[in-house]
Design an enzyme around this catalytic site. Sequence first.
Site, PDB file in Angstrom:
ATOM      1  CE1 TYR A 132      -2.936  -3.119   0.315  1.00 14.39           C
ATOM      2  CE2 TYR A 132      -4.393  -1.603   1.443  1.00 14.39           C
ATOM      3  CZ  TYR A 132      -4.184  -2.818   0.818  1.00 14.39           C
ATOM      4  OH  TYR A 132      -5.211  -3.716   0.690  1.00 14.39           O
ATOM      5  CE  LYS A 173       0.494 -18.461  -1.635  1.00 11.44           C
ATOM      6  NZ  LYS A 173      -0.154 -19.771  -1.386  1.00 11.44           N
ATOM      7  CG  ASP A 176      -3.094 -20.541   0.383  1.00 12.41           C
ATOM      8  OD1 ASP A 176      -2.377 -20.265   1.374  1.00 12.41           O
ATOM      9  OD2 ASP A 176      -2.715 -21.309  -0.513  1.00 12.41           O
ATOM     10  CG  ASP A 195      -7.814  -4.033   2.940  1.00 12.84           C
ATOM     11  OD1 ASP A 195      -8.893  -3.934   3.565  1.00 12.84           O
ATOM     12  OD2 ASP A 195      -7.542  -3.338   1.943  1.00 12.84           O
ATOM     13  CG  ASP A 230     -13.611  -6.389   3.536  1.00 14.54           C
ATOM     14  OD1 ASP A 230     -13.275  -5.577   4.427  1.00 14.54           O
ATOM     15  OD2 ASP A 230     -14.095  -6.028   2.442  1.00 14.54           O
TER      16      ASP A 230
END
Length: 342
Positions: A131, A178, A211, A235, A239
């Site tokens: 970001y 990851k 994942d 982020d 959600d």
Amino acid sequence: MTRIAVLPCDGAGKEVVPEAIKVLRAAGADFEFQEYDVNADQYMRTGEPIPPSTWTELQLADSILFGAVGDPRVNDSAYLAGVLLRLRFELDLYVNLRPARLYDDRLSPLRREDRRAIDLLIVRENTEGLYVGMGGRFKAGTEDEVAIQEDLNTHLGVTRIIDYAFGAARREVVMVDKSNAMTHAGALWQERWKAVAKRHPEVKTRHLYVDAAAMQLVRDPTQFEVIVTGNLFGDILSDLTAELIGGMGIAPSGNVNPETKRGLFEPVHGTAPDIAGKGIVNPIGAILSASMMVRHLGHTEMAGAIEGAVRSAIRDGECTRDLGGALSTSEVGDAVVRRLRD
Ligand code: ATP
């Protein structure tokens, strides 16, 4: 006197922030609230996402209560970057706290009753990662275009966010990355994770690839206490966890710097252009963000009282339609206020 800078901004933000202030006042918060004109109208008028004089005052505030930023008329990433990302980056609010607690069984999308004791915290790195806006477009708009978006990870940034997560946990911290595919940044996260974990032998540790974490969060979210992860994964996963507890309208968040004690508190949701302006947006995410703010400012009992009043209003069905109720935004604020006064 504690000074709270209020930035309702755009869309749903303008509707939910006044409800949060109403609740804070009813809870006995003796703060000075100063509202600032930071929004799309102001930006379109002046070209400044945050006017310089406002910026000076925001830096001095004890905390910032924030709504949401964005407007269909401003199709310009400079606006979002110039408001929310600037506040996060320049005030060095490196911890993004995104708790997910299920306040009532009926709000869970999970069928199994034993999977509903959800009370977890996502600790998202807030000032680095993908970001930061580094990179660029070469030969933009042509078929030869190359677009590069850099994923920035620093020794200091990774260490301090993992450290914070251990401080927030009683039982276990799960680190999510990851590192099997993003090997350079992943190696740094893995090294810092192991080094920091050694300093906290009393807390259990677990590592999951992102994942697998997404899958486990849906399979059984009750297994998690604290999850620490980078900016992008935090982020996305938050959600997902918002949906596990009733949706975007209910999820709160805080952006804090534990050293300077600065903080910015905002609902996880955005401007919700599809429902904004109709008096039906859920103010609970903003109200719970305000309770996180007072907790951060040291008013633990007040925070608990607000959370208790929210829980009671939700359980009594006194909520907006996204939670199965029929009340308006301000009626939900009133329902919470009534419970604080009882
Ligand atoms: P933005 O571009 O500002 O992020 P968005 O619509 O893409 O806006 P959100 O505002 O997070 O993203 O909204 C996602 C969905 O959740 C929308 O369909 C919206 O109706 C719903 N939603 C968001 N906030 C609320 C709220 N406070 N109460 C009820 N529903 C909400």
